[in-house]
Design an enzyme around this catalytic site. Structure first.
Site, PDB file in Angstrom:
ATOM      1  N   ASP A  12       0.722  -1.111  -0.020  1.00 39.37           N
ATOM      2  CA  ASP A  12      -0.033  -0.269  -0.021  1.00 39.37           C
ATOM      3  C   ASP A  12       0.868   1.300  -0.184  1.00 39.37           C
ATOM      4  O   ASP A  12       0.476   2.207   0.398  1.00 39.37           O
ATOM      5  CB  ASP A  12      -0.916  -0.041   1.044  1.00 39.37           C
ATOM      6  N   HIS A  40      -4.650  -1.822  -5.660  1.00 36.69           N
ATOM      7  CA  HIS A  40      -3.975  -0.966  -6.219  1.00 36.69           C
ATOM      8  C   HIS A  40      -5.012   0.414  -6.549  1.00 36.69           C
ATOM      9  O   HIS A  40      -5.795   0.175  -7.475  1.00 36.69           O
ATOM     10  CB  HIS A  40      -3.254  -1.147  -7.325  1.00 36.69           C
TER      11      HIS A  40
HETATM   12  P1  GDP Z   1      -0.825   0.339  -3.478  1.00 35.46           P
HETATM   13  O1  GDP Z   1      -1.512  -1.101  -3.035  1.00 35.46           O
HETATM   14  O2  GDP Z   1       0.582   0.241  -3.544  1.00 35.46           O
HETATM   15  O3  GDP Z   1      -0.972   0.395  -4.945  1.00 35.46           O
HETATM   16  O4  GDP Z   1      -1.397   1.536  -2.821  1.00 35.46           O
HETATM   17  P2  GDP Z   1      -2.706   1.618  -2.390  1.00 35.46           P
HETATM   18  O5  GDP Z   1      -3.582   2.072  -3.458  1.00 35.46           O
HETATM   19  O6  GDP Z   1      -3.544   0.340  -1.661  1.00 35.46           O
HETATM   20  O7  GDP Z   1      -2.693   2.951  -1.127  1.00 35.46           O
HETATM   21  C1  GDP Z   1      -2.319   3.989  -1.364  1.00 35.46           C
HETATM   22  C2  GDP Z   1      -3.362   5.050  -1.440  1.00 35.46           C
HETATM   23  O8  GDP Z   1      -2.777   6.295  -1.086  1.00 35.46           O
HETATM   24  C3  GDP Z   1      -4.508   5.207  -2.462  1.00 35.46           C
HETATM   25  O9  GDP Z   1      -5.643   5.627  -1.808  1.00 35.46           O
HETATM   26  C4  GDP Z   1      -4.003   6.005  -3.197  1.00 35.46           C
HETATM   27  O10 GDP Z   1      -5.054   7.016  -3.991  1.00 35.46           O
HETATM   28  C5  GDP Z   1      -3.434   7.191  -2.132  1.00 35.46           C
HETATM   29  N1  GDP Z   1      -2.558   7.968  -2.557  1.00 35.46           N
HETATM   30  C6  GDP Z   1      -1.300   7.598  -3.715  1.00 35.46           C
HETATM   31  N2  GDP Z   1      -0.328   8.586  -3.569  1.00 35.46           N
HETATM   32  C7  GDP Z   1      -0.760   9.483  -2.733  1.00 35.46           C
HETATM   33  C8  GDP Z   1      -0.150  10.753  -2.457  1.00 35.46           C
HETATM   34  O11 GDP Z   1       0.926  10.967  -2.697  1.00 35.46           O
HETATM   35  N3  GDP Z   1      -0.845  11.532  -1.445  1.00 35.46           N
HETATM   36  C9  GDP Z   1      -2.113  11.372  -1.043  1.00 35.46           C
HETATM   37  N4  GDP Z   1      -2.765  12.027  -0.013  1.00 35.46           N
HETATM   38  N5  GDP Z   1      -2.623  10.063  -1.193  1.00 35.46           N
HETATM   39  C10 GDP Z   1      -1.988   9.232  -2.126  1.00 35.46           C
HETATM   40 MG    MG Z   2      -2.773  -1.859  -1.804  1.00 29.68          MG
END
Ligand code: GDP
Ligand code: MG
Length: 422
Positions: A12, A40
């Protein structure tokens, strides 16, 4: 160019959003491990999407997307995910989605087995996402898996399935559960398999040709280094290899060498589910960070455990991934803090260490916290020069601590909300 996008931490970190951003330079995006326990999140000009099985590149018209042999695929879930995207106007066809004939099918009885096992463990559970991931990988290595290729040979599938179900029922009835019905499983495979079959192909040959003709290929990992089956916080890990080194194998092009590994690292720590999490915060402090970061699981909705940036764990993650550069994500989330806690080392049995221990010693580790000055609102920054001095200092502190250059910093969830550092 062969690039892996991988997680440095517990998952995440924002891999999906970085794949969405950087995929503009790539022809092919491959998922190479895991199943629909991934979540994701991508927010771009087309809307907000949560991808569990499909590579995040599916949202770009210019890319071909591959689901590799290292994956485990719940057909029913995949069909649902494809429909949700096509309903939103995203094109998905055999031209832009190719599924490895060697990927393993996650069956309804795997999900059932996962749930039965978590219930049996009661208060000792591992925090499984209950999507059948551990049981299906176990069956893969027991050589009792059904492969995507089997969907193309329905005639011979019945006999194979009957033998496997007979074997599976030894376990299922051992849990005190009614046996699995082979005809019901066959119906399930036909119903969802008929939708998915046109996408099943020899991905390996396709990727070899693509690489030979100079196409750019990106590999998208699920979870992070600390959840890797070998090098993570076993047994609180996932059941597959989350590391960059496995990307060419899990995608289907094992002889290829990566040119580039971008480690996605969060500006603070989060962890879903059970297991040792040295930097865990509790009470109001935790609630504030969780709310600021919107830290609730994309796949499960579970509140994520939160804590400050963890230097020993992240440095270890960078090493295990062999990261060439870092994308630091969610810097904007820390804007509300006047002073930002950072875990600079662990103390284990009275000894200070900057090394990340795995196994029993990790359970005794206590965080050594230092504070750095807060930097205020960074959400509008789009270049390095826009960043406040204290934010630059936070970035360079982390860079030095983990020993890897930070090339991207994200300051919001939208595609364009980031800073590139040259
Ligand atoms: P992944 O599993 O690695 O793809 O990550 P996730 O999607 O589970 O979690 C990342 C969360 O953070 C998501 O809700 C994204 O929309 C959000 N997100 C990603 N980059 C940023 C950022 O730079 N700032 C903020 N505030 N939210 C972000
Ligand atoms: Mg995730």
């Amino acid at each position: 160019m062969l690039t892996a996008i991988v997680g440095i931490n517990w998952g995440d970190e924002g891999k999906g959003r970085m794949v969405d951003l950087l995929s503009s330079d790539y022809d092919i995006i491959c998922r190479y491990q895991g199943g629909n326990n991934a979540g994701h999140t991508v927010i771009n000009d087309k809307g907000k999407f949560v991808l569990n099985l499909l590579p995040s590149g599916i949202l770009r018209e210019t890319t071909v997307n591959v689901m590799g042999n290292g994956m485990v695929i719940d057909l029913e879930h995949l069909v649902g995910e494809m429909k949700a995207l096509t309903d939103k106007g995203i094109h998905i066809g055999p031209d832009n989605l190719k599924i490895s004939d060697k990927a393993i099918i996650c069956m309804p009885y795997h999900k059932m087995q996962d749930i039965m096992e978590e219930e049996r463990l009661a208060d000792k559970k591992f925090g499984s996402t209950r999507r059948g991931i551990a049981p299906v990988y176990a069956d893969k290595y027991m050589k009792k898996g059904i492969r995507m290729e089997d969907l193309l040979h329905m005639d011979s599938l019945y006999g194979k399935l009957r033998d496997i179900v007979e074997w599976k029922n030894i376990t299922v009835t051992g849990y005190g559960h009614a046996p699995v019905d082979v005809d019901a499983m066959m119906d399930w495979l036909k119903t969802y398999g008929s939708v998915v079959a046109p996408f099943v192909t020899d991905v390996s040959g396709y990727l070899a040709d693509a690489a030979a003709s100079g196409k750019n290929i990106m590999f998208e990992a699920q979870l992070g280094a600390l959840r890797d089956i070998d090098f993570g916080i076993y047994p609180y890990t996932s059941s597959s290899t989350t590391l960059a080194a496995y990307a060419p194998i899990g995608a289907g092009i094992p002889g290829a060498q990566l040119n580039n590994t971008i480690g996605i690292m969060k500006a603070y720590s989060t962890c879903v589910g059970e297991g040792p999490f040295t930097v865990e915060m509790f009470g109001d402090e935790a609630e504030q960070l969780r709310a600021a970061g919107g830290e609730y699981g994309a796949a499960t909705g579970r509140p994520r455990r939160v804590g400050p940036f963890d230097v020993p764990a992240s440095r270890y993650g960078v090493r295990m991934q062999g990261a060439s550069t870092i994308a630091l994500t969610k810097l904007d989330v820390l804007s509300y803090l006047d002073r930002i806690p950072v875990c600079v080392a662990y103390e284990i049995d009275g000894q200070r260490t900057a090394d990340f221990p795995t196994g029993e010693r990790l359970n005794r580790a206590k965080p050594v916290i230092e504070y750095v000055d807060g930097f205020g609102d960074v959400s509008q920054c789009r270049s390095y020069d826009d960043l406040p001095e204290n934010a630059k200092r936070y970035i360079s502190t982390l860079e030095q601590a983990v020993g890897c250059r930070i090339e991207y910093v994200s300051v919001g969830a939208g595609r364009d909300e980031y800073v590139k550092i040259d």
